[in-house]
Scaffold this motif. Structure first.
Motif, PDB file in Angstrom:
ATOM      1  N   ALA A 133       0.815  -1.230   0.000  1.00  0.00           N
ATOM      2  CA  ALA A 133       0.000   0.000   0.000  1.00  0.00           C
ATOM      3  C   ALA A 133       0.841   1.270   0.000  1.00  0.00           C
ATOM      4  O   ALA A 133       0.388   2.318   0.454  1.00  0.00           O
ATOM      5  CB  ALA A 133      -0.965   0.002   1.182  1.00  0.00           C
ATOM      6  N   GLN A 134       2.088   1.183  -0.541  1.00  0.00           N
ATOM      7  CA  GLN A 134       2.938   2.374  -0.660  1.00  0.00           C
ATOM      8  C   GLN A 134       2.945   2.849  -2.112  1.00  0.00           C
ATOM      9  O   GLN A 134       3.228   2.074  -3.032  1.00  0.00           O
ATOM     10  CB  GLN A 134       4.369   2.055  -0.222  1.00  0.00           C
ATOM     11  N   PRO A 135       2.640   4.148  -2.346  1.00  0.00           N
ATOM     12  CA  PRO A 135       2.595   4.653  -3.724  1.00  0.00           C
ATOM     13  C   PRO A 135       3.978   4.642  -4.362  1.00  0.00           C
ATOM     14  O   PRO A 135       4.984   4.944  -3.728  1.00  0.00           O
ATOM     15  CB  PRO A 135       2.083   6.079  -3.564  1.00  0.00           C
ATOM     16  N   VAL A 136       4.039   4.254  -5.647  1.00  0.00           N
ATOM     17  CA  VAL A 136       5.286   4.243  -6.414  1.00  0.00           C
ATOM     18  C   VAL A 136       5.005   4.824  -7.798  1.00  0.00           C
ATOM     19  O   VAL A 136       3.852   4.827  -8.272  1.00  0.00           O
ATOM     20  CB  VAL A 136       5.863   2.817  -6.541  1.00  0.00           C
ATOM     21  N   ASP A 137       6.095   5.294  -8.450  1.00  0.00           N
ATOM     22  CA  ASP A 137       5.979   5.855  -9.802  1.00  0.00           C
ATOM     23  C   ASP A 137       6.448   4.818 -10.805  1.00  0.00           C
ATOM     24  O   ASP A 137       7.488   4.169 -10.627  1.00  0.00           O
ATOM     25  CB  ASP A 137       6.831   7.114  -9.945  1.00  0.00           C
ATOM     26  N   ARG A 138       5.665   4.642 -11.885  1.00  0.00           N
ATOM     27  CA  ARG A 138       6.036   3.737 -12.961  1.00  0.00           C
ATOM     28  C   ARG A 138       5.679   4.396 -14.300  1.00  0.00           C
ATOM     29  O   ARG A 138       4.757   5.194 -14.389  1.00  0.00           O
ATOM     30  CB  ARG A 138       5.301   2.391 -12.839  1.00  0.00           C
ATOM     31  N   THR A 139       6.457   3.995 -15.316  1.00  0.00           N
ATOM     32  CA  THR A 139       6.185   4.478 -16.670  1.00  0.00           C
ATOM     33  C   THR A 139       5.445   3.383 -17.423  1.00  0.00           C
ATOM     34  O   THR A 139       5.982   2.273 -17.615  1.00  0.00           O
ATOM     35  CB  THR A 139       7.487   4.837 -17.400  1.00  0.00           C
ATOM     36  N   LEU A 140       4.200   3.692 -17.841  1.00  0.00           N
ATOM     37  CA  LEU A 140       3.370   2.755 -18.571  1.00  0.00           C
ATOM     38  C   LEU A 140       3.162   3.248 -19.987  1.00  0.00           C
ATOM     39  O   LEU A 140       3.665   4.307 -20.386  1.00  0.00           O
ATOM     40  CB  LEU A 140       2.025   2.597 -17.841  1.00  0.00           C
ATOM     41  N   SER A 141       2.423   2.457 -20.745  1.00  0.00           N
ATOM     42  CA  SER A 141       2.200   2.820 -22.154  1.00  0.00           C
ATOM     43  C   SER A 141       1.386   4.093 -22.287  1.00  0.00           C
ATOM     44  O   SER A 141       1.445   4.772 -23.317  1.00  0.00           O
ATOM     45  CB  SER A 141       1.487   1.666 -22.870  1.00  0.00           C
ATOM     46  N   GLY A 143       1.747   6.684 -20.264  1.00  0.00           N
ATOM     47  CA  GLY A 143       2.463   7.772 -19.613  1.00  0.00           C
ATOM     48  C   GLY A 143       2.954   7.385 -18.228  1.00  0.00           C
ATOM     49  O   GLY A 143       2.901   6.215 -17.824  1.00  0.00           O
ATOM     50  N   ASP A 144       3.435   8.398 -17.485  1.00  0.00           N
ATOM     51  CA  ASP A 144       3.910   8.162 -16.130  1.00  0.00           C
ATOM     52  C   ASP A 144       2.728   8.123 -15.167  1.00  0.00           C
ATOM     53  O   ASP A 144       1.831   8.984 -15.226  1.00  0.00           O
ATOM     54  CB  ASP A 144       4.885   9.268 -15.715  1.00  0.00           C
ATOM     55  N   TYR A 145       2.772   7.118 -14.246  1.00  0.00           N
ATOM     56  CA  TYR A 145       1.650   6.924 -13.321  1.00  0.00           C
ATOM     57  C   TYR A 145       2.184   6.773 -11.907  1.00  0.00           C
ATOM     58  O   TYR A 145       3.307   6.315 -11.681  1.00  0.00           O
ATOM     59  CB  TYR A 145       0.844   5.672 -13.694  1.00  0.00           C
ATOM     60  N   ARG A 146       1.308   7.176 -10.974  1.00  0.00           N
ATOM     61  CA  ARG A 146       1.529   6.940  -9.552  1.00  0.00           C
ATOM     62  C   ARG A 146       0.629   5.780  -9.177  1.00  0.00           C
ATOM     63  O   ARG A 146      -0.607   5.866  -9.274  1.00  0.00           O
ATOM     64  CB  ARG A 146       1.159   8.197  -8.759  1.00  0.00           C
ATOM     65  N   LEU A 147       1.225   4.665  -8.733  1.00  0.00           N
ATOM     66  CA  LEU A 147       0.478   3.426  -8.529  1.00  0.00           C
ATOM     67  C   LEU A 147       0.512   3.027  -7.057  1.00  0.00           C
ATOM     68  O   LEU A 147       1.480   3.304  -6.346  1.00  0.00           O
ATOM     69  CB  LEU A 147       1.083   2.296  -9.365  1.00  0.00           C
ATOM     70  N   ILE A 148      -0.545   2.312  -6.643  1.00  0.00           N
ATOM     71  CA  ILE A 148      -0.627   1.737  -5.303  1.00  0.00           C
ATOM     72  C   ILE A 148      -1.324   0.375  -5.409  1.00  0.00           C
ATOM     73  O   ILE A 148      -2.306   0.215  -6.134  1.00  0.00           O
ATOM     74  CB  ILE A 148      -1.398   2.674  -4.340  1.00  0.00           C
ATOM     75  N   ALA A 149      -0.762  -0.597  -4.761  1.00  0.00           N
ATOM     76  CA  ALA A 149      -1.326  -1.964  -4.780  1.00  0.00           C
ATOM     77  C   ALA A 149      -1.785  -2.330  -3.368  1.00  0.00           C
ATOM     78  O   ALA A 149      -0.987  -2.272  -2.421  1.00  0.00           O
ATOM     79  CB  ALA A 149      -0.290  -2.960  -5.290  1.00  0.00           C
ATOM     80  N   VAL A 150      -3.060  -2.710  -3.229  1.00  0.00           N
ATOM     81  CA  VAL A 150      -3.639  -3.030  -1.924  1.00  0.00           C
ATOM     82  C   VAL A 150      -4.239  -4.448  -1.980  1.00  0.00           C
ATOM     83  O   VAL A 150      -5.029  -4.765  -2.891  1.00  0.00           O
ATOM     84  CB  VAL A 150      -4.735  -2.010  -1.539  1.00  0.00           C
ATOM     85  N   LYS A 151      -3.817  -5.263  -1.025  1.00  0.00           N
ATOM     86  CA  LYS A 151      -4.350  -6.627  -0.955  1.00  0.00           C
ATOM     87  C   LYS A 151      -5.628  -6.623  -0.129  1.00  0.00           C
ATOM     88  O   LYS A 151      -5.637  -6.133   0.996  1.00  0.00           O
ATOM     89  CB  LYS A 151      -3.317  -7.558  -0.326  1.00  0.00           C
ATOM     90  N   THR A 152      -6.697  -7.148  -0.704  1.00  0.00           N
ATOM     91  CA  THR A 152      -7.989  -7.134  -0.023  1.00  0.00           C
ATOM     92  C   THR A 152      -8.113  -8.348   0.899  1.00  0.00           C
ATOM     93  O   THR A 152      -7.270  -9.253   0.901  1.00  0.00           O
ATOM     94  CB  THR A 152      -9.127  -7.150  -1.045  1.00  0.00           C
ATOM     95  N   ASN A 153      -9.208  -8.364   1.649  1.00  0.00           N
ATOM     96  CA  ASN A 153      -9.468  -9.486   2.563  1.00  0.00           C
ATOM     97  C   ASN A 153      -9.890 -10.755   1.843  1.00  0.00           C
ATOM     98  O   ASN A 153      -9.992 -11.826   2.461  1.00  0.00           O
ATOM     99  CB  ASN A 153     -10.543  -9.109   3.577  1.00  0.00           C
TER     100      ASN A 153
END
Length: 500
Positions: A133-141, A143-153
Motif C-alpha cells: 500500500a505504498q505509492p510508487v511511480d512507474r512508466t506505462l504505455s 504515460g507516467d503513473y503513480r500506482l498503489i497496490a492493496v491486498k484485499t481481505n
C-alpha cells in the motif's frame, strides 16, 4: 627633462585582475543574485514537488478506496465487479485486479468513460508491484503513473493508479515561470545596479583624474603652480571616498609647499650664481689685463714666463666658466630672447670652418640641403649651441675622427641640426646624464689635446651640453643624443616659422 608617461594598462577579459572595479562589483553582484535565484528555485521546486506528491497520494488513496467496494467478489464467486465501475473515478485512472498471478479487469479510464486496455508490459509492471500500500511511480504505455497496490481481505490485489501528467505540467510551468521571472529580475537589477555602481564609483574616477593631471605636470624643475585639488564634494572625511580625497588634498598641499620651498631655494642659488658671476667678471678682466701688461713690460726668466702663461690660461678658463654660469642663470630666469631670422645652413658652414682651423687633424664634413633652413631665434645663442656641439666632438675624439654636421627638416615640420662623429662613443651609464650640469665623461671620450697634454684651456667645465639644452628649450625645441661605439650623434630640433 621631458616627463615620461606610463603606457596605459591593457585590460583582458581573461585576466580578472585587469578589470575595472565597477565591472568586478557588477559581476560579483550578478553572480550572487544568480546563486540566490538558483537556490530559491531549487527549494521552490522541491517544495512544490513534495506538495503535489502528497496531494496526488491523497487522491490516489481515495481512488483506491472507491475501487475497493466494487472489487469485492459476490457471494460464492471470485470474478467480482469491475473496479473502473466505481463512482467518482477521474479520467486517466488505472484500475486492475490481480488474482493468482493474473491481471483481470484492468484498463485506463478514457475521457468518454470507455476503457483503454493495458499492454503486456503494463501488466507485467503491475504484477511486479509490492502489495504494501505504498505509492510508487512507474512508466506505462499511457504515460507516467503513480500506482498503489492493496491486498484485499478476499485474497485478490487491487491496483489503482493516477497519471503524473498534471503534476509534471505544474512543475514544468513553475520552472519556466521562475526562469523567466529570474531572467527579467536579473536583467532589471543588472541595469539598475550598473547605473548605481557607476554613480557610486564616479568620485573615485574623479580622484583618478586629479592624480593623473598631477602626474602630467612638469614638477622636475622651474616654478610649479600645483593648483589641482579634489573638489569639496569628494573630499569629505566622513565617507570612505571622501577620506581618500581629503588625504590626497593634504598630500598635494604638502607637495606644493615643498615645491615652493624648492623654488625659493633654487631662486636664491641662481641669484647667487648670477651675482657672483657678474662680480667675478671685473677681477678676472683685471687679472688678464695685468698679465698682458706684465708680459709686455717685464722681463721674466723661462720659468717666470711659464708661470705667467699658466696664470693667463687659468684666468681665461675661469672667465669662460663665469660666462657660462652667467648665461645659465639668465636662461633659468627666462629672460626674453632677441629673435631674428637665423639661417642655420650659413651658421653651420661658419662653425665648421672655424673648427677646421682649430682641429685640422679631424675630418670635417657637411650635409646641407639645397635650400636654406631658416628659423626664428637668437643668433648669438644658436651660434653658441653649434660651437658647443662641434667643440665637444673635437675635444672628446682623437685626430682622424670624422665629424659630420647636417641640416635638414623633420617629417613633423621642424628644423634639424645633427653633429655625428665616429669616435669611441659615450658610456651607456652616462648617456642619461650627459646634459646635466658639471657632468663629464672625459674618461671615456678623451680628446686629442688631452692625450697629447694640451693646455688646460682645452679642458671642459661640464656646462657646455647643459647650455645647449637650456638654449634649445628656450627656443621651443629639444636636443637628443644617441651613442654607441663608433657613432655618437647629437640632434637638435627647432620649430620652423609659421607660414602665413
Amino acid at each position: 627633462m621631458a616627463l615620461q608617461q606610463a603606457a596605459p594598462h591593457r585590460r583582458s577579459w581573461l585576466k580578472p585582475n585587469t578589470w575595472h572595479l565597477r565591472t568586478r562589483l557588477i559581476l560579483l553582484a550578478m553572480t550572487l543574485l544568480i546563486a540566490i535565484c538558483g537556490a530559491v528555485g531549487v527549494v521552490s521546486y522541491a517544495s512544490m514537488d513534495a506538495f503535489l506528491t502528497r496531494q496526488l497520494d491523497e487522491q490516489l488513496s481515495q481512488a483506491a478506496d472507491r475501487s475497493n467496494d466494487p472489487g469485492r467478489p459476490p457471494m460464492g464467486g471470485f470474478n467480482g465487479r469491475d473496479p473502473l465501475d466505481a463512482r467518482g473515478q477521474s479520467v486517466g485512472t488505472l484500475n486492475a485486479r490481480v488474482l493468482n498471478g493474473q491481471v483481470n479487469s484492468a484498463g485506463f479510464l478514457a475521457s468518454d468513460t470507455t476503457r483503454s486496455p493495458l499492454s503486456a508490459e503494463d501488466k507485467q509492471a503491475l504484477l511486479d508491484l509490492a502489495t504494501d500500500a505504498q505509492p510508487v511511480d512507474r512508466t506505462l504505455s499511457n504515460g507516467d503513473y503513480r500506482l498503489i497496490a492493496v491486498k484485499t481481505n478476499y485474497g485478490d490485489v487491487l491496483v489503482t493508479g493516477l497519471p503524473l501528467a498534471t503534476k509534471e505540467s505544474t512543475l514544468t510551468s513553475l520552472v519556466w515561470t521562475f526562469v523567466f521571472v529570474s531572467l527579467g529580475g536579473l536583467l532589471l537589477i543588472g541595469l539598475v545596479g550598473t547605473v548605481l555602481i557607476r554613480r557610486t564609483m564616479k568620485p573615485l574616477e574623479q580622484l583618478s583624474e586629479v592624480a593623473t593631471r598631477v602626474s602630467q605636470l612638469p614638477l622636475d624643475a622651474g616654478e610649479v603652480a600645483l593648483a589641482v585639488r579634489v573638489p569639496p564634494s569628494n573630499s569629505n572625511p566622513g565617507t570612505e571616498v571622501g577620506s581618500v580625497g581629503h588625504a590626497l588634498n593634504l598630500m598635494l598641499d604638502n607637495v606644493a609647499n615643498a615645491l615652493q620651498a624648492r623654488q625659493r631655494s633654487e631662486t636664491k642659488v641662481r641669484q647667487f650664481v648670477a651675482d657672483a658671476s657678474h662680480e667675478l667678471r671685473t677681477p678676472l678682466t683685471a687679472i688678464r689685463g695685468y698679465t698682458e701688461l706684465m708680459r709686455m713690460t717685464e722681463n721674466f726668466t723661462p720659468d717666470g714666463e711659464k708661470s705667467l702663461a699658466r696664470v693667463q690660461s687659468q684666468s681665461e678658463r675661469m672667465t669662460a666658466l663665469v660666462e657660462d654660469l652667467l648665461l645659465l642663470a639668465r636662461l633659468d630666469e627666462g629672460q626674453p630672447l632677441k629673435l631674428t631670422e637665423v639661417d642655420l645652413t650659413q651658421l653651420v658652414i661658419e662653425g665648421v670652418s672655424d673648427e677646421k682651423v682649430m682641429a685640422p687633424g679631424h675630418n670635417w664634413r657637411l650635409e646641407l640641403p639645397d635650400e636654406p633652413v631658416v628659423v626664428n631665434g637668437d643668433a648669438s645663442q644658436l651660434r653658441q649651441v653649434l660651437m658647443n656641439l662641434l667643440s665637444n666632438a673635437r675635444k672628446h675624439t682623437p685626430p682622424g675622427t670624422t665629424v659630420v654636421t647636417g641640416v635638414g627638416k623633420s617629417p613633423e615640420g621642424a628644423a634639424v641640426v645633427t653633429v655625428t662623429d665616429d669616435g669611441g662613443g659615450i658610456p651607456a651609464e652616462f648617456v642619461d646624464h650627459v646634459f646635466s650640469r658639471f657632468a663629464r665623461a672625459d674618461a671615456a671620450r678623451k680628446g686629442a689635446g688631452d692625450q697629447a697634454g694640451a693646455s688646460v684651456a682645452e679642458g671642459t667645465s661640464g656646462l657646455g651640453l647643459s647650455i645647449v639644452e637650456s638654449i634649445v628649450e628656450a627656443h621651443g625645441g629639444r636636443v637628443t643624443v644617441t651613442s654607441q661605439p663608433g657613432r655618437t650623434q647629437f640632434a637638435l630640433q627647432l620649430p620652423l616659422p609659421q607660414v602665413s
